[in-house]
Write an enzyme that holds these catalytic residues in place. Structure first.
Site, PDB file in Angstrom:
ATOM      1  N   THR A 101       0.255   9.549   0.996  1.00 61.41           N
ATOM      2  CA  THR A 101       1.477   9.393   1.787  1.00 61.41           C
ATOM      3  C   THR A 101       1.194   8.412   2.917  1.00 61.41           C
ATOM      4  O   THR A 101       0.422   8.703   3.826  1.00 61.41           O
ATOM      5  CB  THR A 101       1.936  10.747   2.363  1.00 61.41           C
ATOM      6  N   LYS A 180       9.512   9.475  -0.410  1.00 62.01           N
ATOM      7  CA  LYS A 180       8.640  10.579   0.013  1.00 62.01           C
ATOM      8  C   LYS A 180       8.895  10.940   1.475  1.00 62.01           C
ATOM      9  O   LYS A 180       8.960  12.126   1.837  1.00 62.01           O
ATOM     10  CB  LYS A 180       7.171  10.182  -0.179  1.00 62.01           C
ATOM     11  N   LYS A 248       0.768  15.026  10.115  1.00 61.69           N
ATOM     12  CA  LYS A 248       0.470  13.633   9.733  1.00 61.69           C
ATOM     13  C   LYS A 248       1.702  12.986   9.083  1.00 61.69           C
ATOM     14  O   LYS A 248       2.097  11.875   9.452  1.00 61.69           O
ATOM     15  CB  LYS A 248      -0.702  13.594   8.754  1.00 61.69           C
TER      16      LYS A 248
END
Length: 430
Positions: A101, A180, A248
């Protein structure tokens, strides 16, 4: 290795990566793994894989190089480090799959670096994944893949091996990472909101097991609520995911939003909650411990209240009041995330399919999506949101009356009022 199956190099054998790499072994691929932690490499060898001491050695003779490291900085080092980067040895026409990611801007940086260093003979696919370690090991991930159509066709077999839901996002490189990030807006808010809701049940003296049993079958439910709350009720259950992990992802999204000059008030509030938890030293702990932020003097109260004798008949605050908080937050997040989705140029109908079948889903997402889509995601244009706003306001008032902090619910209520004011003023001008 099955005849005709290409060689695969895999960088990043963490919890997710290890499952993905071992699943590729089960699919018949010969996989060479790279990781900085030798015991993990030893485990991978025991599963039938090979290991390499550097990314460049892993990449030799690999038709596919899968990058599943922690962040963009690590991905850049794995690919381009001067003496050990994978791009030094990857054969012509090899395919790099970025499954980590990262921000869409990072994908653009990787692509430009390939061009700048004369490695245009390498294919690049932007394909972040979602689903957790267990689903990774079984090849049941959701994958959001973007890139050149020919490259996606070339990599289709290996992407299918790793996934149960493979989404090919139009628009070229960066599209997968954008999709995402939109999904993670829902996930990031819903994880924190589960703690806010259950902390309120405990603070009101309600039986938290009964509260969960009621809420998980209500319109206030979400995938994250059903998944996370059992661990709050019984901390002896295996942990799900550390606060550092969702923090994160949330940080990548808010940073990307700033680049696009787009406000994400709900997610920004969640980010502050995660930042506070990490500052308290809880970053490596399960994200279910976020209840401590709401109950600083009695951090175990949600667990203790599993055996409380109080029920939903408590006059001070009832189960349905908590449901209305959850509903209000979920509706506000639909507005925020899907408006940003359109800003990023991602098809909203594709996003509906992604979120509905993944960890960001909620009952209200399914119920409200189509109506809100018709009204450009406005919280002020639909009559149905008037009732949501009223019920949310009443529940916030009751939480304030018992001096319980409802950070996300209050932020959602402010968004309802702000958008209602904008809608009314626009209607007057029109």
């Amino acid at each position: 290795m099955e005849a005709g199956k290409p060689n695969v190099a895999f960088a990043g054998l963490g919890a997710m990566g290890f499952g993905m790499a071992t699943n590729l072994l089960k699919c018949g691929y010969q996989v060479t793994g790279y990781d900085v932690y030798q015991p993990t490499l030893d485990r991978f060898i025991a599963e039938g894989g090979k290991s390499a001491s550097t990314p460049s050695k892993a990449a030799e003779d690999a038709e596919f190089f899968i990058c599943m490291v922690v962040n963009a900085e690590q991905a850049g080092n794995v690919l381009f480090e001067k003496y050990t980067g994978a791009c030094l040895t990857l054969p012509k026409e090899a395919t790099i799959l970025i499954c980590s990611t990262v921000a869409p801007a990072d994908i653009d940086v990787f692509h430009k670096k390939l061009e700048r260093t004369g490695r245009t003979y390498l294919r690049l696919i932007d394909c972040p994944v979602s689903g957790g370690a267990a689903r990774a090991a079984d090849g049941l991930l959701s994958i959001f893949a973007a890139g050149k159509e020919a490259d996606l066709v070339h990599a289709n077999q290996i992407l299918e091996c790793m996934s149960s839901k493979l989404y090919k996002i139009p628009g070229g490189l960066g599209g997968g990472s954008k999709a995402k990030l939109i999904h993670q807006i829902f996930a990031g808010v819903n994880i924190a909101m589960a703690s806010e809701a259950m902390g309120l049940a405990a603070a009101a003296g309600l039986n938290t097991q009964e509260a969960f049993d009621y809420l998980k079958y209500s319109d206030g439910n979400s995938w994250m609520f059903s998944n996370r709350v059992p661990h709050m009720l019984d901390p002896s259950l295996p942990p799900y995911s550390a606060i550092n992990i969702i923090a994160k992802d949330v940080g990548i999204i808010t940073s990307t939003a700033r680049d696009w000059k787009f406000a994400l008030p709900m997610l920004s509030m969640a980010e502050q909650l995660y930042t506070t938890a990490i500052s308290a030293g809880w970053g490596k702990e399960d994200d279910c411990v976020m209840t401590r932020l709401y109950l600083p003097n009695r951090p175990d109260l949600v667990t203790e209240q599993v055996k409380s004798s109080k029920t939903s008949e408590t006059p001070q605050l009832q189960f349905h009041d908590i449901k209305f908080l959850l509903i209000g937050v979920h509706v506000a997040v639909i507005s925020e995330a899907m408006t940003f989705c359109e800003k990023l140029g991602i098809d909203t109908d594709i996003m509906f399919d992604i979120v509905s079948n993944a960890a960001g889903s909620s009952a209200m997402f399914s119920l409200m999506f189509k109506d809100m889509q018709k009204e450009n995601w406005s919280l002020g244009a639909l009559h149905s949101t008037d009732l949501v706003r009223y019920q949310l306001s009443e529940s916030v008032r009751k939480a304030n009356a018992i001096r319980y902090p409802v950070f996300l619910s209050s932020a959602a209520l402010q968004e309802f009022y702000r958008q209602l004011s904008t809608f009314v003023n626009t209607a007057r001008i029109g």
